[in-house]
Each structure stands twice: as C-alpha cells, then as structure tokens.
Design a protein around this motif. Structure first.
Motif, PDB file in Angstrom:
ATOM      1  N   ARG A 130       0.798  -1.224   0.000  1.00 50.35           N
ATOM      2  CA  ARG A 130       0.000   0.000   0.000  1.00 50.35           C
ATOM      3  C   ARG A 130       0.834   1.280   0.000  1.00 50.35           C
ATOM      4  NH1 ARG A 130      -2.458  -4.014   2.657  1.00 50.35           N
ATOM      5  NH2 ARG A 130      -4.715  -4.317   2.393  1.00 50.35           N
ATOM      6  N   PHE A 131       2.117   1.162   0.366  1.00 46.98           N
ATOM      7  CA  PHE A 131       2.993   2.333   0.441  1.00 46.98           C
ATOM      8  C   PHE A 131       4.293   2.033  -0.296  1.00 46.98           C
ATOM      9  CE2 PHE A 131       0.189   2.786   4.063  1.00 46.98           C
ATOM     10  CZ  PHE A 131      -0.072   4.140   4.119  1.00 46.98           C
ATOM     11  N   GLY A 132       5.055   3.099  -0.567  1.00 45.16           N
ATOM     12  CA  GLY A 132       6.383   2.925  -1.135  1.00 45.16           C
ATOM     13  C   GLY A 132       7.316   2.251  -0.150  1.00 45.16           C
ATOM     14  N   ALA A 133       8.482   1.835  -0.628  1.00 51.01           N
ATOM     15  CA  ALA A 133       9.419   1.090   0.215  1.00 51.01           C
ATOM     16  C   ALA A 133       9.835   1.888   1.448  1.00 51.01           C
ATOM     17  CB  ALA A 133      10.651   0.700  -0.598  1.00 51.01           C
ATOM     18  N   HIS A 134      10.145   3.191   1.256  1.00 48.46           N
ATOM     19  CA  HIS A 134      10.572   4.017   2.380  1.00 48.46           C
ATOM     20  C   HIS A 134       9.433   4.222   3.387  1.00 48.46           C
ATOM     21  CE1 HIS A 134      14.157   5.981   0.053  1.00 48.46           C
ATOM     22  NE2 HIS A 134      14.282   4.689   0.226  1.00 48.46           N
ATOM     23  N   GLU A 135       8.248   4.535   2.871  1.00 49.24           N
ATOM     24  CA  GLU A 135       7.108   4.761   3.763  1.00 49.24           C
ATOM     25  C   GLU A 135       6.740   3.484   4.522  1.00 49.24           C
ATOM     26  OE1 GLU A 135       7.287   5.684   0.665  1.00 49.24           O
ATOM     27  OE2 GLU A 135       7.040   7.871   0.648  1.00 49.24           O
ATOM     28  N   ALA A 136       6.776   2.341   3.845  1.00 44.22           N
ATOM     29  CA  ALA A 136       6.468   1.068   4.500  1.00 44.22           C
ATOM     30  C   ALA A 136       7.480   0.767   5.597  1.00 44.22           C
ATOM     31  CB  ALA A 136       6.447  -0.061   3.470  1.00 44.22           C
ATOM     32  N   ALA A 137       8.757   1.082   5.324  1.00 38.59           N
ATOM     33  CA  ALA A 137       9.792   0.847   6.328  1.00 38.59           C
ATOM     34  C   ALA A 137       9.578   1.734   7.554  1.00 38.59           C
ATOM     35  CB  ALA A 137      11.175   1.108   5.727  1.00 38.59           C
ATOM     36  N   LEU A 138       9.233   3.011   7.323  1.00 39.34           N
ATOM     37  CA  LEU A 138       8.984   3.919   8.444  1.00 39.34           C
ATOM     38  C   LEU A 138       7.752   3.503   9.238  1.00 39.34           C
ATOM     39  CD1 LEU A 138       9.716   7.530   7.103  1.00 39.34           C
ATOM     40  CD2 LEU A 138      10.983   6.253   8.821  1.00 39.34           C
ATOM     41  N   LEU A 139       6.690   3.085   8.547  1.00 37.28           N
ATOM     42  CA  LEU A 139       5.482   2.642   9.233  1.00 37.28           C
ATOM     43  C   LEU A 139       5.762   1.399  10.074  1.00 37.28           C
ATOM     44  CD1 LEU A 139       2.664   3.136   6.564  1.00 37.28           C
ATOM     45  CD2 LEU A 139       2.813   4.244   8.800  1.00 37.28           C
ATOM     46  N   ALA A 140       6.515   0.477   9.514  1.00 39.32           N
ATOM     47  CA  ALA A 140       6.848  -0.740  10.256  1.00 39.32           C
ATOM     48  C   ALA A 140       7.638  -0.400  11.516  1.00 39.32           C
ATOM     49  CB  ALA A 140       7.642  -1.693   9.368  1.00 39.32           C
ATOM     50  N   PHE A 141       8.641   0.458  11.373  1.00 41.47           N
ATOM     51  CA  PHE A 141       9.437   0.848  12.530  1.00 41.47           C
ATOM     52  C   PHE A 141       8.574   1.541  13.574  1.00 41.47           C
ATOM     53  CE2 PHE A 141      11.898   3.950  14.912  1.00 41.47           C
ATOM     54  CZ  PHE A 141      12.956   3.176  15.376  1.00 41.47           C
ATOM     55  N   SER A 142       7.763   2.508  13.142  1.00 41.07           N
ATOM     56  CA  SER A 142       6.983   3.298  14.093  1.00 41.07           C
ATOM     57  C   SER A 142       5.888   2.481  14.762  1.00 41.07           C
ATOM     58  CB  SER A 142       6.372   4.513  13.390  1.00 41.07           C
ATOM     59  OG  SER A 142       5.401   4.119  12.440  1.00 41.07           O
ATOM     60  N   SER A 143       5.387   1.444  14.088  1.00 38.97           N
ATOM     61  CA  SER A 143       4.292   0.658  14.659  1.00 38.97           C
ATOM     62  C   SER A 143       4.722  -0.135  15.882  1.00 38.97           C
ATOM     63  CB  SER A 143       3.729  -0.305  13.605  1.00 38.97           C
ATOM     64  OG  SER A 143       4.695  -1.290  13.263  1.00 38.97           O
ATOM     65  N   GLY A 144       6.006  -0.419  15.996  1.00 36.07           N
ATOM     66  CA  GLY A 144       6.482  -1.199  17.133  1.00 36.07           C
ATOM     67  C   GLY A 144       6.970  -0.361  18.296  1.00 36.07           C
ATOM     68  N   THR A 145       6.890   0.931  18.159  1.00 40.18           N
ATOM     69  CA  THR A 145       7.461   1.781  19.202  1.00 40.18           C
ATOM     70  C   THR A 145       6.627   3.048  19.376  1.00 40.18           C
ATOM     71  OG1 THR A 145       9.495   2.890  19.926  1.00 40.18           O
ATOM     72  CG2 THR A 145       8.997   2.978  17.574  1.00 40.18           C
ATOM     73  N   GLY A 146       6.968   3.812  20.383  1.00 38.88           N
ATOM     74  CA  GLY A 146       6.361   5.109  20.630  1.00 38.88           C
ATOM     75  C   GLY A 146       7.398   5.963  21.342  1.00 38.88           C
ATOM     76  N   ASN A 147       7.035   7.184  21.633  1.00 37.06           N
ATOM     77  CA  ASN A 147       7.980   8.072  22.302  1.00 37.06           C
ATOM     78  C   ASN A 147       7.972   7.779  23.807  1.00 37.06           C
ATOM     79  OD1 ASN A 147       9.776  10.114  22.882  1.00 37.06           O
ATOM     80  ND2 ASN A 147       8.770  11.601  21.563  1.00 37.06           N
ATOM     81  N   THR A 148       8.330   6.538  24.136  1.00 38.06           N
ATOM     82  CA  THR A 148       8.308   6.074  25.524  1.00 38.06           C
ATOM     83  C   THR A 148       9.432   6.668  26.362  1.00 38.06           C
ATOM     84  OG1 THR A 148       9.546   4.133  24.785  1.00 38.06           O
ATOM     85  CG2 THR A 148       7.165   3.893  24.987  1.00 38.06           C
ATOM     86  N   GLY A 149      10.516   7.065  25.693  1.00 42.70           N
ATOM     87  CA  GLY A 149      11.656   7.589  26.423  1.00 42.70           C
ATOM     88  C   GLY A 149      11.672   9.096  26.518  1.00 42.70           C
ATOM     89  N   TYR A 150      11.898   9.775  25.404  1.00 38.40           N
ATOM     90  CA  TYR A 150      11.992  11.232  25.398  1.00 38.40           C
ATOM     91  C   TYR A 150      10.738  11.873  25.975  1.00 38.40           C
ATOM     92  CZ  TYR A 150      15.320   9.979  21.652  1.00 38.40           C
ATOM     93  OH  TYR A 150      16.312   9.423  20.908  1.00 38.40           O
ATOM     94  N   PHE A 151       9.576  11.313  25.648  1.00 39.78           N
ATOM     95  CA  PHE A 151       8.287  11.899  26.031  1.00 39.78           C
ATOM     96  C   PHE A 151       7.675  11.174  27.229  1.00 39.78           C
ATOM     97  CE2 PHE A 151       3.909  13.167  25.806  1.00 39.78           C
ATOM     98  CZ  PHE A 151       3.892  14.379  25.141  1.00 39.78           C
ATOM     99  N   GLY A 152       7.623   9.852  27.158  1.00 40.20           N
ATOM    100  CA  GLY A 152       6.920   9.079  28.173  1.00 40.20           C
ATOM    101  C   GLY A 152       7.573   9.064  29.533  1.00 40.20           C
ATOM    102  N   LEU A 153       8.911   9.047  29.570  1.00 39.43           N
ATOM    103  CA  LEU A 153       9.601   8.952  30.859  1.00 39.43           C
ATOM    104  C   LEU A 153       9.324  10.154  31.758  1.00 39.43           C
ATOM    105  CD1 LEU A 153      11.399   7.369  32.719  1.00 39.43           C
ATOM    106  CD2 LEU A 153      13.408   8.284  31.520  1.00 39.43           C
ATOM    107  N   PRO A 154       9.396  11.403  31.261  1.00 34.78           N
ATOM    108  CA  PRO A 154       9.028  12.529  32.137  1.00 34.78           C
ATOM    109  C   PRO A 154       7.588  12.444  32.646  1.00 34.78           C
ATOM    110  CG  PRO A 154      10.218  13.327  30.214  1.00 34.78           C
ATOM    111  CD  PRO A 154       9.917  11.877  29.961  1.00 34.78           C
ATOM    112  N   VAL A 155       6.673  11.942  31.810  1.00 35.07           N
ATOM    113  CA  VAL A 155       5.282  11.773  32.250  1.00 35.07           C
ATOM    114  C   VAL A 155       5.198  10.685  33.319  1.00 35.07           C
ATOM    115  CG1 VAL A 155       2.946  11.186  31.516  1.00 35.07           C
ATOM    116  CG2 VAL A 155       4.402  12.572  30.032  1.00 35.07           C
ATOM    117  N   ALA A 156       5.939   9.593  33.132  1.00 36.30           N
ATOM    118  CA  ALA A 156       5.953   8.511  34.120  1.00 36.30           C
ATOM    119  C   ALA A 156       6.454   9.008  35.467  1.00 36.30           C
ATOM    120  CB  ALA A 156       6.826   7.361  33.618  1.00 36.30           C
ATOM    121  N   LEU A 157       7.433   9.898  35.455  1.00 33.73           N
ATOM    122  CA  LEU A 157       7.970  10.436  36.705  1.00 33.73           C
ATOM    123  C   LEU A 157       6.926  11.253  37.459  1.00 33.73           C
ATOM    124  CD1 LEU A 157      11.513  11.509  35.445  1.00 33.73           C
ATOM    125  CD2 LEU A 157      10.993   9.639  37.013  1.00 33.73           C
ATOM    126  N   VAL A 158       5.982  11.851  36.721  1.00 32.38           N
ATOM    127  CA  VAL A 158       4.902  12.618  37.347  1.00 32.38           C
ATOM    128  C   VAL A 158       3.820  11.694  37.904  1.00 32.38           C
ATOM    129  CG1 VAL A 158       3.031  14.275  36.916  1.00 32.38           C
ATOM    130  CG2 VAL A 158       5.299  14.665  35.931  1.00 32.38           C
TER     131      VAL A 158
END
Length: 311
Positions: free
Chosen positions: A87-115
């Motif tokens: 459904r997507f080009g090779a680059h877009e499919a690769a980015l979607l695959a990478f992003s689907s397995g992760t989130g901003n758990t560190g840069y973003f999520g960790l400060p929220v977790a500390l709160v």
C-alpha cells in the motif's frame, strides 16, 4: 487511582517547548541535526539504557517485562510491514513498520511517568521501555534498513548498534552482582535528561527543514491510527488479560497503559535520518501525534483506568 489533566499539562507543554527550541536552533543557528541523531544513537541512548538497567536491578520479573515488550513490539512491526508493503512505497512502508512497534516512551513518556508513578512504578515502566528500545535498535532498525539496504547491509548496520552491547553488558554486570562506583553513577546521571532534551529537539530541527511537499496525508493518518488506535487497544487488552490471570498493581497497570498512549517515537526521525529514508515525512507525522498528546493522553488514561477498574 485518578489522573489529573492539570498535573500532566506542564510536563507535556515543556516537551513541546523542547521541539520549539530545536526548531529555533536549526533556523537561527543553522545547526545540522544529523550529527545529533548519530550522537543519540551511538552515545546517549546506550548510556541511558545502561544506567537504567544497573540502577533498576535486573531481576527475572523485570526482565520478563522487557522481553514481553520486545516481543509485542516486534510482532506488531512485522505485521504492519507485511500490510504496508502493498500500500505504500518502500521508504514509507519501512517507516510505518518501525513506528508501529514503538512510541515516544523515552523522550516523552519517561518525564510523564515520573509525574504519574511511584518510584517502583517508574522502575516497572523503565523495564518495559527497555524492551521497546531493544526492539528499536534490533528488529526495528533492521526493518527500516531493509527499505533502503540489502539484507547483508541491514544486518551489519544493526550489529553496529551499541545499545545492544550496553544492554548485554548491564545484564552481565547485574548477574555478577557488580555495582557501579558512586562517582560513575553521578557521571551517568546526566544522560537521561540529555536523552529527553536532544530527542525532542531533533524533531524541531528536522521540522525546520520541512517543506509542504513532504506532507503525505495518507502516511500521517496511518501513523495516527497506529499510535492512537492500535497501541491504546493493545495496552488495554494486555492489562485486562493480566488482571484475569493474577492481581495487577495500579503502578504496573498504569505503566503498561502509558506505553500505549505516548505519541509517535522521535526515534523515527533519528533512525530515518541515520538511514536516509524520508526523515522530513517522518518528522511531520511525529509532530502531529505529539501535538495531539496533551489532549489525548489524559483522556485515554482516565478512560482506560475506568475500564480496568483502577480509577
């Protein structure tokens, strides 16, 4: 347990402020984000993960959280990769695959977790985060590289990821009962803050180079659906399933739920920049999900806590 939207607003807005600082740094000071992306991957992230593992004490229960998060992230990425290829080009499919397995758990999520979480809850969150980080720099990095490189080149690039070796070294030292000297612990304490600051700033730096030609509505909508539909559903099902097996502490439940509501990973931009696969397109998708976060995170968490009976 109750979630106060007001208590979350300040850290969420601060993280968005870091994105703005990155934009200003690139626009006014002409700072190139690519060396910073390399610094994050090869220096800051490995030291941050190493410190977290050494401080948390890698007991089998914690490592099971790490392994479970890694398996879930990898399976999601492999499934999305298969669906996106047609459904997507090779680059877009690769980015979607990478992003689907992760989130901003560190840069973003960790400060929220500390709160939101107690010290024990933060430790639980960190070991879940470690599993996702290991996914990012192994399976996720490989899937992204396969959108641009051969199998052999992708494996070589993945094998060069120092986070893998930092993770292994920390596990070995923990198993041997080695503790870090106080001076070394103090020296490593600067890395988590640098990890969050630089990770969010690099989004703004990349956005400073974005043109309207990089906007891809279909790609952005797919990223939003992965982050704010699929992941919240998976994290909610995980907590409900655990509750049927054994009692789950509120800290454990909230740590898992928080993994499912953070915005798209800033490392999508970092890895895309390192591999040369559409970093501007990735940055726009990251920005959209990050701007939605101050509104959606409190709503999602309050709703999911009610559904799990923890509110």
């Amino acid at each position: 347990m109750s979630i106060s939207p007001a208590a979350l607003l300040a850290p969420l807005l601060m993280l968005l402020g870091y994105v703005g600082l990155g934009w200003l740094a690139a626009r006014r000071l002409k700072i190139d984000p690519r060396p910073i992306a390399t610094l994050l991957i090869y220096m800051v992230a490995p030291f941050t993960i190493f410190r977290a593992l050494m401080n948390g004490g890698a007991n089998p229960g914690y490592l099971l959280l790490t392994f479970s998060a890694f398996v879930v992230a990898s399976l999601m990425a492999l499934a999305v990769k298969r669906l996106a290829q047609s459904r997507f080009g090779a680059h877009e499919a690769a980015l979607l695959a990478f992003s689907s397995g992760t989130g901003n758990t560190g840069y973003f999520g960790l400060p929220v977790a500390l709160v939101l979480l107690s010290p024990e809850g933060v430790t639980l969150y960190l070991f879940c985060l470690l599993g996702i980080n290991v996914y990012e720099f192994t399976v996720g990095f490989y899937l992204s590289a396969r959108g641009h490189f051969s199998v052999r080149e992708s494996v070589i690039k993945m094998a060069r990821m120092p986070l893998i070796y930092a993770f292994g070294l920390a596990l070995l030292l923990s198993a041997l009962g080695v503790t870090l000297p106080a001076g070394l612990q103090d020296g490593l304490a600067v890395f988590p803050a640098a990890y969050t600051l630089l990770g969010m700033m690099i989004i703004g730096m990349t956005l400073s180079q974005v043109t309207l030609a990089a906007w891809d509505t279909r790609f952005v909508l797919a990223c939003v659906a992965l982050r704010y539909v699929l992941w919240p559903l998976v994290s909610l099902i995980a907590v409900l399933a655990l509750q049927r097996v054994a009692p789950v502490s509120s800290d454990m439940a909230l740590a898992i739920l928080l993994l499912g509501v953070v915005p798209m990973a800033a490392n999508v931009v970092v890895v895309a920049m390192e591999l040369g696969i559409q970093p501007q397109k990735g940055a726009l998708a990251v920005l959209v999900t990050t701007l939605l976060a101050p509104i959606l995170i409190p709503l999602y968490l309050m709703g999911m806590l009610r559904l799990t009976g923890l509110d």
